[in-house]
Scaffold this motif. Sequence first.
Motif: not given
Lengths: 617, 194
Positions: B96-106
């Motif tokens: 659940l940890f992300a090292t890259e930015p995510k989009g507005k909607y996942t």
Amino acid sequence: MNNMSELRAKCKERYEKKLSRPRVVVGLGTCGIASGGDRVMKAIKEEVAAKGLDVDIDFTSCIGMCYREPMVEVAIPGMPSVVYGDIYPDKVPQLLESHVVNKTPVYEWAAIQIPGDATPLEGIDIMEKAPYYEKQVRSVTSRLGRTNPESIEEYIATGGYEAIEKCLKMERQAIIDEIKKSGLRGRGGGGFPTGNKWQFVYNTPGEKKYAVCNADEGDPGAFMDRSVLEGDPHAVMEGMMIAGLAIGADEGYIYCRAEYPLAIRRLNLAIAEAEKHGLLGDNILGSNFSFRIKIKAGAGAFVCGEETALLNSIEGQRGMPRVRPPFPAVKGLWGKPTCLNNVETYANVPNIIRNGADWFAQMGTDKSKGSKVFCLTGKINNTGLAEVPMGITLREIIFNIAGGIQDNKKFKAVQSGGPSGGCIPAEHLDTPIDYDSLAAIGSIMGSGGLVVMDETTCMVDVAKFFLNFTQLESCGKCTPCREGTKRMLELLQKICDGEGELEDIDTLERLAKVIKNSALCGLGQTCPNPILTTLRYFRNEYEAHIVDKRCPAGVCAALLVYVIDAEKCTGCGACLRACPSGAITGEKKQPHSIDVAKCIKCGACITRCKFDAIKKA
Amino acid sequence: MAEYDVTGETHKEQESPAKVVQEKKDPLQEDHRSKQFADLDRVIGRYSRERGQLIRILQKAQEIFGYLPEEVQAYIAEKIDIPVSEVNGVVTFYSLFATEPKGKYTLNICMGTACYVKGAQTLMNALKEELKIDEGETTPDGVFTIKSTRCVGACGLAPILVANEDVHGKISPGEIKKIIQTCRKGESVDNKKH
């Protein structure tokens, strides 16, 4: 103690007052909300306000019939209360007009009725006699779908916190003896006798001990712990308190997976409420017993369901398993003796104390006592949650409770125990469900997920699916699991791609046995089970993939050929336009054809064809 | 995101907000950034007194920043005085940890057994085709990220799609288009507000 009887009387009075009023109750568990329960709630509120109806609006958790969500109960005093299924916002005005205003149930939408003291209505199944509930018992799930899970008052009014009150007057050893006598075994899947576990922690000397609840329900296809946490959080907490009292712990942790935000929210609320009423904290109910509960949210790692990995994760580290022994009962959380049980195990404890060990032990079989909650999913008609006495057969669960296979297809296998379990074929459908019978046919009880598969499921593909899962979730600490899962997955991929050789089956079997015997923790030791059971019961499917280069269920893309039935094809051109690789050719209004060499088997044509003319062969 | 706190302690103000990264020129962005670090300081101040709170601090940090860039990981490591390798070890261990930015909607397709048996793979293919990106990727406009998720426990309604935190049950490939459109509409409504 006087305070408690006062509090209980007050809670009962309020609860009865609530029941004496007309009520509309919406099922708002995760499944209810996912089906649109919150929109139904909004519609009911608006309708009640617009028409100025004299009716209370309330919510509850999941009653178990997920296949009928969103569900709404209408309770009019003096009449049986009726639970309706598939209630979407557009049905709300008619439902309220008919049942609340005119006191006439809408028969065709009704799922079940709960008559209480009233005369049952004709034409609606009474809950206990409805096909879905007839073979069920409701012990752990008794409050699910019946009370408001965010109200401590309703928990107390329905017998809650009576067990801890009783235990505070008992010797600590007597509590443990009662649990031992009940025959309760760990509901997380392992099936270790709970009383014995408590005894180990009790016997281990130490000033500081912990009671930990494993709510990291990671098995895909299992959601009973979520349902219990969302529907009856206080029962789990009371079970933990009793364990804490018995073993001598003053602190408890609930490790809940972050994928269950609603369960975490309701637990937080329940803890705050219990603290407010002096049921958690220092000197509980005036005794010298103090107990606090903290929640730890997981961060997404299947291996954290393994007890020692879970402890590492609570400590804020990577969730990797520890070498056992020492077991957590001796050296657990922060090196202290720790009692670790699953959600459902703790939830059983208050009922055992209140009703007595004998009451519990009369349910179930010789070696597996009590009831177990199962999650019925996959290709069946009635998906949902069902609590059954141990010893019931798989056939009864799948064909009576779950209503048989969808679309009248043929039953192929049922998968129990998640990625650690096995696939059970039709010839074993009459196996009684208990820890030992399931182990004897190569599967495990596991946490309680039952995924039913029909003739359109490819068993090699299913084995590959599970291996893909365990390979991704392997923490990498021990070599057999880290490397072994990868190699087994490669072999399965090779077979699914139509490049398998017969000796691959032998290699798979040998690898599976080595990993089973040499992996460090439960994840590695059980991950070969899906392969071993599919090889045992569905070897012919592996052979069809390898020898005939054919996938009997029509799933493995590499082994399929798409063809157009010239008689059914109208030449409309929909498939031709949908095909991304230009493999389909044909004149307008003439039957089209597929160039097998160009076809990438994406299936886009099948979904577009309105005439059912394209087949996988 | 869910509120995990049990204690209901009041937030304790921390003395100094963190130093802002120097390259950022836009004053508005710089302001936002220093506010984020000030929030992070409060989180660290609140939890670092208890032991074993690294995962919780990271969860809170991800709520603040949306993901956990190296800069944030290093900052946390320094503040709570543990090696950055240990922080990074935990970040990369948990899905659940992300090292890259995510989009507005996942958009998460559940890949649990029940969903898989009921055609989750077909859904995933349809979603990838519709958005023209692969699993784990974000659309160039930064609106959508496709991911597969672990079982969300709503198996009775399989197959499942989770759009940010909204769980949608019994999804068909056709409905995927609808959900994407709804998200896009939400996007345009938001744009109008500004």
